[in-house]
Design an enzyme around this catalytic site. Structure first.
Site, mmCIF file in Angstrom:
data_model
loop_
_atom_site.group_PDB
_atom_site.id
_atom_site.type_symbol
_atom_site.label_atom_id
_atom_site.label_comp_id
_atom_site.label_asym_id
_atom_site.label_seq_id
_atom_site.Cartn_x
_atom_site.Cartn_y
_atom_site.Cartn_z
ATOM 1 N N ASN A 79 -3.454 -11.777 -66.653
ATOM 2 C CA ASN A 79 -4.383 -12.408 -67.408
ATOM 3 C C ASN A 79 -5.280 -11.461 -68.223
ATOM 4 O OD1 ASN A 79 -6.414 -14.436 -68.577
ATOM 5 N ND2 ASN A 79 -6.988 -15.212 -66.185
ATOM 6 N N GLN B 223 -7.320 -26.802 -66.000
ATOM 7 C CA GLN B 223 -8.136 -27.549 -66.868
ATOM 8 C C GLN B 223 -7.404 -28.379 -67.783
ATOM 9 O OE1 GLN B 223 -9.555 -23.694 -67.883
ATOM 10 N NE2 GLN B 223 -11.697 -24.108 -67.623
ATOM 11 N N GLY C 265 -12.534 -28.080 -70.128
ATOM 12 C CA GLY C 265 -12.384 -26.742 -70.356
ATOM 13 C C GLY C 265 -11.465 -25.938 -70.757
ATOM 14 N N GLN C 266 -10.256 -26.750 -70.990
ATOM 15 C CA GLN C 266 -9.002 -26.243 -71.728
ATOM 16 C C GLN C 266 -9.310 -25.907 -73.154
ATOM 17 O OE1 GLN C 266 -5.847 -28.949 -72.422
ATOM 18 N NE2 GLN C 266 -4.192 -27.426 -71.610
ATOM 19 N N VAL D 204 -6.538 -23.565 -74.627
ATOM 20 C CA VAL D 204 -5.545 -23.286 -75.202
ATOM 21 C C VAL D 204 -4.606 -24.420 -74.899
ATOM 22 C CG1 VAL D 204 -3.460 -21.930 -75.128
ATOM 23 C CG2 VAL D 204 -5.565 -20.760 -74.878
ATOM 24 N N HIS E 128 -1.853 -25.846 -73.884
ATOM 25 C CA HIS E 128 -0.661 -25.728 -73.196
ATOM 26 C C HIS E 128 -0.989 -25.576 -71.651
ATOM 27 C CE1 HIS E 128 3.365 -23.208 -73.358
ATOM 28 N NE2 HIS E 128 3.080 -23.965 -71.943
ATOM 29 N N HIS F 272 -1.728 -24.931 -68.054
ATOM 30 C CA HIS F 272 -1.629 -23.621 -67.308
ATOM 31 C C HIS F 272 -2.384 -23.694 -65.829
ATOM 32 C CE1 HIS F 272 -4.698 -23.046 -70.096
ATOM 33 N NE2 HIS F 272 -5.387 -22.230 -69.551
#
Length: 208
Positions: free
Chosen positions: A81, A137, A143-144, A146, A148, A150
């Site tokens: 990360n 998320q 709250g996502q 990006v 994609h 994950h």
């Protein structure tokens, strides 16, 4: 002067005249070498990706350097990360760019969770943790940031948060920070590529 003296004088004159004759053209050994700047100045080749890894990975609209990826299957990959919330906080993603969890195929869904499970087990042991948080998320209102899918995989220890549920607010904050840093295409002050690559190497060894 006798004839013997005349012969000696003639030989001396010949030797002197040869001494001032121009030298023969340079041989092959003395041909001019190309100037150093004339040699090809192409950049050094980029280092090959780690064994078993692709050259790069997609994370939404962003390209992820293979040095950040420490585990991959035919359908999923796990990366360190950019801004970890706790030690061992990593992301597990499908290789295919899929925005929402419901858009994953059955094979992708299964592989993603099996990969997250295997990653979590190894990182929990590596960091001497006692629990794991798995979080998705799924969509911008969740709250996502990006687009994609994950999974956040986070090894947990007693007392790492004063109130356990605070971790979900913290994930929201880190998710926004992640997008900001990726948009700017810069390295964070506390997480250089070298640091992330070193961490990925440590985790990669857990799967060898």
């Amino acid at each position: 002067m006798n004839s013997s003296s005349l012969q000696m004088l003639g030989r001396f004159s010949v030797l002197c005249s040869r001494a001032v004759l121009p030298l023969s053209p340079p041989s092959l050994f003395f041909r001019r070498l190309p100037h150093p700047r004339a040699v090809s100045s192409s950049p050094l080749p980029t280092p090959p990706p780690p064994p078993g890894m692709e050259a790069s990975y997609k994370f939404g609209p962003y390209k992820i350097d293979a040095r950040e990826v420490f585990h991959a299957t035919p359908l999923s990959y796990a990366m360190v990360n950019l801004r970890p919330l706790l030690p061992g906080h990593v992301l597990v993603c499908p290789k295919r760019e899929v925005k929402r969890f419901a858009d994953l195929s059955s094979d992708e869904t299964s592989d993603l969770w099996v990969t997250a499970k295997e990653v979590g087990v190894r990182l929990e042991q590596y960091h001497k943790a006692s629990s794991l948080t798995f979080a998705i998320q799924d969509g911008p209102q969740a709250g996502q940031t990006v687009p994609h899918v994950h999974i956040h995989v986070i090894p947990r220890k007693k007392g790492d948060f004063e109130k356990n549920d605070e971790i979900y607010d913290a994930i929201d904050v880190k998710e926004r920070e992640l997008k900001e840093k990726l948009d700017l295409d810069i390295e964070t002050k506390d997480r250089s590529m070298e640091e992330m690559a070193h961490e990925a190497n440590e985790y990669r060894a857990l799967f060898s």
